[in-house]
Enzyme design. Structure first.
Site, mmCIF file in Angstrom:
data_model
loop_
_atom_site.group_PDB
_atom_site.id
_atom_site.type_symbol
_atom_site.label_atom_id
_atom_site.label_comp_id
_atom_site.label_asym_id
_atom_site.label_seq_id
_atom_site.Cartn_x
_atom_site.Cartn_y
_atom_site.Cartn_z
ATOM 1 N N HIS A 265 0.819 -1.217 0.000
ATOM 2 C CA HIS A 265 0.000 0.000 0.000
ATOM 3 C C HIS A 265 0.841 1.250 0.000
ATOM 4 O O HIS A 265 0.316 2.345 0.062
ATOM 5 C CB HIS A 265 -0.886 -0.029 1.245
ATOM 6 C CG HIS A 265 -0.241 -0.817 2.335
ATOM 7 N ND1 HIS A 265 0.850 -0.344 3.012
ATOM 8 C CD2 HIS A 265 -0.466 -2.083 2.762
ATOM 9 C CE1 HIS A 265 1.260 -1.294 3.853
ATOM 10 N NE2 HIS A 265 0.492 -2.356 3.715
ATOM 11 N N CYS A 266 2.173 1.104 -0.016
ATOM 12 C CA CYS A 266 3.007 2.310 0.114
ATOM 13 C C CYS A 266 3.927 2.537 -1.079
ATOM 14 O O CYS A 266 3.808 3.556 -1.756
ATOM 15 C CB CYS A 266 3.845 2.218 1.390
ATOM 16 S SG CYS A 266 2.850 2.288 2.886
ATOM 17 N N ILE A 267 4.838 1.616 -1.342
ATOM 18 C CA ILE A 267 5.908 1.909 -2.316
ATOM 19 C C ILE A 267 5.357 2.198 -3.714
ATOM 20 O O ILE A 267 5.754 3.186 -4.331
ATOM 21 C CB ILE A 267 6.969 0.791 -2.316
ATOM 22 C CG1 ILE A 267 7.649 0.778 -0.952
ATOM 23 C CG2 ILE A 267 8.015 1.032 -3.418
ATOM 24 C CD1 ILE A 267 8.634 -0.342 -0.754
ATOM 25 N N VAL A 269 2.416 3.247 -4.360
ATOM 26 C CA VAL A 269 1.316 4.215 -4.249
ATOM 27 C C VAL A 269 1.823 5.621 -3.934
ATOM 28 O O VAL A 269 1.487 6.601 -4.615
ATOM 29 C CB VAL A 269 0.321 3.754 -3.138
ATOM 30 C CG1 VAL A 269 -0.754 4.804 -2.892
ATOM 31 C CG2 VAL A 269 -0.296 2.418 -3.503
ATOM 32 N N ASP A 270 2.651 5.738 -2.905
ATOM 33 C CA ASP A 270 3.044 7.070 -2.405
ATOM 34 C C ASP A 270 3.691 7.958 -3.472
ATOM 35 O O ASP A 270 3.406 9.164 -3.522
ATOM 36 C CB ASP A 270 3.988 6.941 -1.203
ATOM 37 C CG ASP A 270 3.322 6.243 -0.023
ATOM 38 O OD1 ASP A 270 2.116 5.962 -0.109
ATOM 39 O OD2 ASP A 270 4.003 5.978 0.983
#
Ligand SMILES: NC(=O)c1ccc[n+]([C@@H]2O[C@H](COP(=O)([O-])OP(=O)(O)OC[C@H]3O[C@@H](n4cnc5c(N)ncnc54)[C@H](O)[C@@H]3O)[C@@H](O)[C@H]2O)c1
Length: 420
Positions: A265-267, A269-270
């Site tokens: 959910h981070c790399i 997405v951010d």
């Protein structure tokens, strides 16, 4: 804590925000913070729109009572007029790959409804640069209260790395930015009770950009090593040995390892949040765009290699993917590259099978695909290492098919084992 000179003297003696805290969003990020806040002596109310998440939190609360009080609810009408409000809701991408801030907007509306004069709102969710001073400030000031005078606003983006080795909210240093010094002081007084190290920075935008830089740095380097893994394989050089050798340099090099594509959910997405604002400012990063595209394409590239090795067609072939979670030793399948790979295999007419003891009983992301409990009992045309779970016996798994694809560089390449 290093003295950055950013806190007014008053901050060091400021009374801690009144003891009531509301945590909005009780997922991977919000729940551990709620538990830590209670352990630090706050009276914490966790709020989650999803009654199931509220129930999970309630159970966790009962197991780990600290000095403070903990309750969880899915009813916004039950929220206290707390001194501190933490926004920990998801900030995903929409179907078109654009940042979706609707849940933050909803959380801000929840804060606004219960906000008393003197309260602090802190954005913990990952957002674009300018979100705190822009959308958050605008939403909170709608009723005539002014940030820095009547209410206080800060941003402390979450840097947690979920999984068995997660250091937790207390041990992970917290960045903290705010639009004004009084908000910064208020937020510092709160977070200093939750985390061992709080790092105030000179603006909300610095904190927001620092969080996005951290994960953009990872995305770019992961895309680079994935691409070089194919290149080193073409040169006949083992990638992991190269990275290990380079990592002996005591400065200027951080090791990244090849894989099936960065998920979660981070790399992946951010960086889109950063790119959105860079583009708005006319300064979109072509390097970031190339890395994001390479990462998105990683499963398709693996698929192409499998197809080629199987004679140019996947139709009717049985292909087993070992490990499906987005990284080893977590049960989470959000954005997992192996799931994309499995669906792509099935779309090409292959019989796509998967094996992963870490995945939950019926992961929605793998609906319609067949799970295999004993991979050795299946006759398959190819095996792809999707995620190297700690419990896997890789040497044994490598013997399961006439051809084995290893995007991680963990198996010694030979006639059968292909680096992709
Ligand atoms: N998971 C991580 O490791 C991690 C690490 C760093 C940063 N972040 C960021 O932290 C934020 C939260 O991520 P997460 O992983 O905890 O998400 P999550 O999906 O695990 O949990 C979020 C929870 O918020 C709830 N929710 C959604 N909208 C709500 C609303 N309006 N009001 C109340 N509850 C609401 C959901 O039901 C869910 O239970 C995101 O911005 C994410 O990018 C996550």
């Amino acid at each position: 804590m290093p003295d950055t000179g950013l806190l007014p003297d008053a901050a060091r003696t400021a009374p801690v925000a009144a003891g009531e805290v509301v945590v909005i969003g009780l997922g991977y990020v919000g729940l551990p913070i709620a538990l830590e806040a209670a352990a630090a002596g706050f009276a914490v109310t966790g709020f989650d729109l999803d009654p199931a998440a509220a129930r999970v939190a309630e159970a966790a609360f009962h197991g780990r009572r600290g000095a403070g009080r903990l309750v969880a609810t899915a009813d916004p009408r039950g929220l206290p007029r707390a001194g501190t409000w933490l926004i920990c809701v998801p900030t995903p991408l929409d179907a078109a790959g654009r940042p979706d801030l609707s849940l933050v907007t909803a959380a801000l509306a929840t804060c606004r409804a219960g906000l008393a004069r003197g309260a602090l709102v802190c954005l913990v969710s990952t957002c674009q640069p300018g979100a705190t001073n822009g959308m958050c400030r605008a939403a909170l000031e709608r009723d005539g209260m002014v940030v820095g005078r009547d209410i206080f606003l800060a941003v402390s983006p979450e840097r947690e790395n979920p999984g068995a080795t997660s250091p937790g909210p207390r041990a992970t240093p917290r960045l903290l930015g705010a639009p004004d010094p009084v908000s910064l002081a208020r937020a510092h007084a709160f977070w200093a009770r939750i985390a061992d190290r709080v790092i105030p920075v000179a603006s909300a935008e610095i904190a927001e950009c620092a969080k996005l830089l951290e994960n953009t740095y990872r995305l770019v380097n992961i895309a680079l090593i994935d691409e070089l893994h194919r290149g080193f394989a073409a040169l006949g050089v083992p990638t992991r040995a190269v990275v290990e050798a380079a990592a002996t340099k005591p400065f200027g090099f951080a090791p990244f390892w090849p894989g099936a594509g960065a998920g979660g959910h981070c790399i992946p997405v951010d960086p889109a949040f950063l790119q959105m604002e860079l583009a708005r400012a006319g300064a979109a990063s072509s390097l970031l765009a190339a890395a994001a595209e390479a990462n998105r394409d990683r499963p398709a590239r693996i698929l192409a290699a499998v197809e080629q090795a199987l004679g140019g067609t996947l139709a009717g072939r049985r292909v087993l993917v070992l490990g499906v979670t987005y990284k080893p030793d977590v049960p989470d399948l959000r954005g997992a590259a192996p799931a994309a790979l499995l669906h792509a295999l099935a779309a090409r007419g292959a019989e796509a099978l998967w094996h992963d003891p870490m995945a939950g009983p019926a992961p929605q992301a793998l609906d319609g695909l067949r799970r295999v409990d004993d991979p050795a009992a299946e006759a398959v045309d190819a095996v792809i290492l999707g995620t190297p779970q700690r419990g896997f016996d890789l040497a044994r798994l490598a013997g399961l098919a006439p051809v084995v694809f290893d995007p991680f560089g963990l198996l010694p390449p030979d006639r059968r084992v292909r680096a992709v």
